[in-house]
Design a protein around this motif. Structure first.
Motif, PDB file in Angstrom:
ATOM      1  N   MET A   1       0.830  -1.192   0.000  1.00 18.58           N
ATOM      2  CA  MET A   1       0.000   0.000   0.000  1.00 18.58           C
ATOM      3  C   MET A   1       0.871   1.251   0.000  1.00 18.58           C
ATOM      4  N   ALA A   2       0.310   2.333  -0.458  1.00 15.39           N
ATOM      5  CA  ALA A   2       1.055   3.583  -0.592  1.00 15.39           C
ATOM      6  C   ALA A   2       1.054   4.373   0.712  1.00 15.39           C
ATOM      7  N   THR A   3       2.182   4.995   0.975  1.00 16.31           N
ATOM      8  CA  THR A   3       2.287   5.943   2.071  1.00 16.31           C
ATOM      9  C   THR A   3       2.039   7.319   1.477  1.00 16.31           C
ATOM     10  N   VAL A   4       1.153   8.088   2.120  1.00  9.66           N
ATOM     11  CA  VAL A   4       0.759   9.395   1.589  1.00  9.66           C
ATOM     12  C   VAL A   4       0.794  10.449   2.685  1.00  9.66           C
ATOM     13  N   ALA A   5       0.798  11.710   2.275  1.00 12.17           N
ATOM     14  CA  ALA A   5       0.725  12.837   3.200  1.00 12.17           C
ATOM     15  C   ALA A   5      -0.379  13.767   2.736  1.00 12.17           C
ATOM     16  N   LEU A   6      -1.065  14.374   3.689  1.00  9.59           N
ATOM     17  CA  LEU A   6      -2.118  15.336   3.361  1.00  9.59           C
ATOM     18  C   LEU A   6      -1.503  16.637   2.866  1.00  9.59           C
ATOM     19  N   LEU A   7      -2.050  17.171   1.789  1.00  6.74           N
ATOM     20  CA  LEU A   7      -1.596  18.449   1.253  1.00  6.74           C
ATOM     21  C   LEU A   7      -2.311  19.634   1.898  1.00  6.74           C
ATOM     22  N   CYS A   8      -3.396  19.359   2.624  1.00  7.49           N
ATOM     23  CA  CYS A   8      -4.172  20.416   3.281  1.00  7.49           C
ATOM     24  C   CYS A   8      -4.864  19.814   4.504  1.00  7.49           C
ATOM     25  N   ASP A   9      -5.350  20.659   5.385  1.00  7.90           N
ATOM     26  CA  ASP A   9      -6.129  20.158   6.518  1.00  7.90           C
ATOM     27  C   ASP A   9      -7.336  19.404   5.971  1.00  7.90           C
ATOM     28  N   TRP A  10      -7.666  18.267   6.614  1.00  9.27           N
ATOM     29  CA  TRP A  10      -8.790  17.464   6.132  1.00  9.27           C
ATOM     30  C   TRP A  10      -9.425  16.728   7.301  1.00  9.27           C
ATOM     31  N   ASP A  11     -10.710  16.935   7.503  1.00 10.98           N
ATOM     32  CA  ASP A  11     -11.475  16.178   8.489  1.00 10.98           C
ATOM     33  C   ASP A  11     -10.760  16.091   9.848  1.00 10.98           C
ATOM     34  N   ARG A  12     -10.431  17.231  10.419  1.00  8.57           N
ATOM     35  CA  ARG A  12      -9.767  17.370  11.731  1.00  8.57           C
ATOM     36  C   ARG A  12      -8.304  16.945  11.729  1.00  8.57           C
ATOM     37  N   LEU A  13      -7.761  16.578  10.580  1.00  5.85           N
ATOM     38  CA  LEU A  13      -6.350  16.186  10.500  1.00  5.85           C
ATOM     39  C   LEU A  13      -5.548  17.326   9.875  1.00  5.85           C
ATOM     40  N   PRO A  14      -4.373  17.619  10.416  1.00  2.70           N
ATOM     41  CA  PRO A  14      -3.593  18.733   9.892  1.00  2.70           C
ATOM     42  C   PRO A  14      -2.829  18.377   8.615  1.00  2.70           C
ATOM     43  N   ARG A  15      -2.580  19.390   7.832  1.00  2.00           N
ATOM     44  CA  ARG A  15      -1.758  19.241   6.629  1.00  2.00           C
ATOM     45  C   ARG A  15      -0.427  18.586   7.014  1.00  2.00           C
ATOM     46  N   GLY A  16       0.032  17.658   6.188  1.00  2.00           N
ATOM     47  CA  GLY A  16       1.321  17.018   6.406  1.00  2.00           C
ATOM     48  C   GLY A  16       1.273  15.708   7.158  1.00  2.00           C
ATOM     49  N   VAL A  17       0.133  15.385   7.778  1.00  2.00           N
ATOM     50  CA  VAL A  17       0.049  14.121   8.514  1.00  2.00           C
ATOM     51  C   VAL A  17       0.202  12.956   7.533  1.00  2.00           C
ATOM     52  N   ILE A  18       0.882  11.920   7.976  1.00  2.00           N
ATOM     53  CA  ILE A  18       1.195  10.763   7.134  1.00  2.00           C
ATOM     54  C   ILE A  18       0.183   9.651   7.364  1.00  2.00           C
ATOM     55  N   ASP A  26     -12.716   4.821  -5.374  1.00  2.00           N
ATOM     56  CA  ASP A  26     -13.093   5.105  -6.761  1.00  2.00           C
ATOM     57  C   ASP A  26     -11.932   5.868  -7.386  1.00  2.00           C
ATOM     58  N   ALA A  27     -12.126   6.383  -8.585  1.00  2.00           N
ATOM     59  CA  ALA A  27     -11.033   7.046  -9.299  1.00  2.00           C
ATOM     60  C   ALA A  27     -10.525   8.289  -8.579  1.00  2.00           C
ATOM     61  N   ASP A  28     -11.352   8.888  -7.730  1.00  2.00           N
ATOM     62  CA  ASP A  28     -10.989  10.150  -7.091  1.00  2.00           C
ATOM     63  C   ASP A  28     -10.794  10.074  -5.585  1.00  2.00           C
ATOM     64  N   HIS A  29     -11.084   8.945  -4.957  1.00  2.00           N
ATOM     65  CA  HIS A  29     -11.022   8.832  -3.495  1.00  2.00           C
ATOM     66  C   HIS A  29     -10.360   7.525  -3.054  1.00  2.00           C
ATOM     67  N   VAL A  30      -9.605   7.624  -1.975  1.00  2.00           N
ATOM     68  CA  VAL A  30      -9.000   6.440  -1.359  1.00  2.00           C
ATOM     69  C   VAL A  30      -9.292   6.473   0.137  1.00  2.00           C
ATOM     70  N   LEU A  31      -9.303   5.306   0.746  1.00  2.00           N
ATOM     71  CA  LEU A  31      -9.470   5.206   2.189  1.00  2.00           C
ATOM     72  C   LEU A  31      -8.075   5.186   2.797  1.00  2.00           C
ATOM     73  N   VAL A  32      -7.818   6.120   3.719  1.00  2.00           N
ATOM     74  CA  VAL A  32      -6.491   6.260   4.302  1.00  2.00           C
ATOM     75  C   VAL A  32      -6.567   6.071   5.805  1.00  2.00           C
ATOM     76  N   GLU A  33      -5.626   5.284   6.347  1.00  2.00           N
ATOM     77  CA  GLU A  33      -5.496   5.155   7.795  1.00  2.00           C
ATOM     78  C   GLU A  33      -4.350   6.056   8.231  1.00  2.00           C
ATOM     79  N   PHE A  34      -4.664   6.978   9.119  1.00  2.00           N
ATOM     80  CA  PHE A  34      -3.678   7.885   9.687  1.00  2.00           C
ATOM     81  C   PHE A  34      -3.380   7.415  11.099  1.00  2.00           C
ATOM     82  N   ALA A  35      -2.100   7.310  11.444  1.00  2.15           N
ATOM     83  CA  ALA A  35      -1.721   6.830  12.771  1.00  2.15           C
ATOM     84  C   ALA A  35      -0.700   7.769  13.394  1.00  2.15           C
TER      85      ALA A  35
END
Length: 86
Positions: A1-18, A26-35
């Motif tokens: 699975m891919a490791t990703v970082a947020l480019l902007c604040d999203w759903d109470r999570l700050p920009r940059g969280v991994i 779908d083509a535009d959305h992925v489910l991400v687990e932030f820890a």
């Protein structure tokens, strides 16, 4: 699975969280687990692919991205995950 970082604040999570992509929704959305640093899940959330950037975690991945000469925002995250490059 891919490791990703947020480019902007999203759903109470700050920009940059991994996080880790755990499912392609779908083509535009992925489910991400932030820890947190302790490994405890902070959130599991659907996130638009446009709000994420791939975090390169190996020299091989970095070289592949460099050879592609494509801006990260234009990378096909779904294809990278499916063929094991992310």
């Amino acid at each position: 699975m891919a490791t990703v970082a947020l480019l902007c604040d999203w759903d109470r999570l700050p920009r940059g969280v991994i996080g880790t992509v755990v499912e392609i929704l779908d083509a535009d959305h992925v489910l991400v687990e932030f820890a947190g640093a302790n490994g405890v899940a902070l959130a599991i959330a659907p996130v638009p692919v446009a709000h994420l950037r791939v975090v390169v975690s190996s020299v091989d991945q970095m070289q592949a991205f460099m050879r592609a000469a494509v801006p990260v925002a234009e990378l096909d995250l779904k294809a990278l995950i499916e063929d094991g490059r992310a």
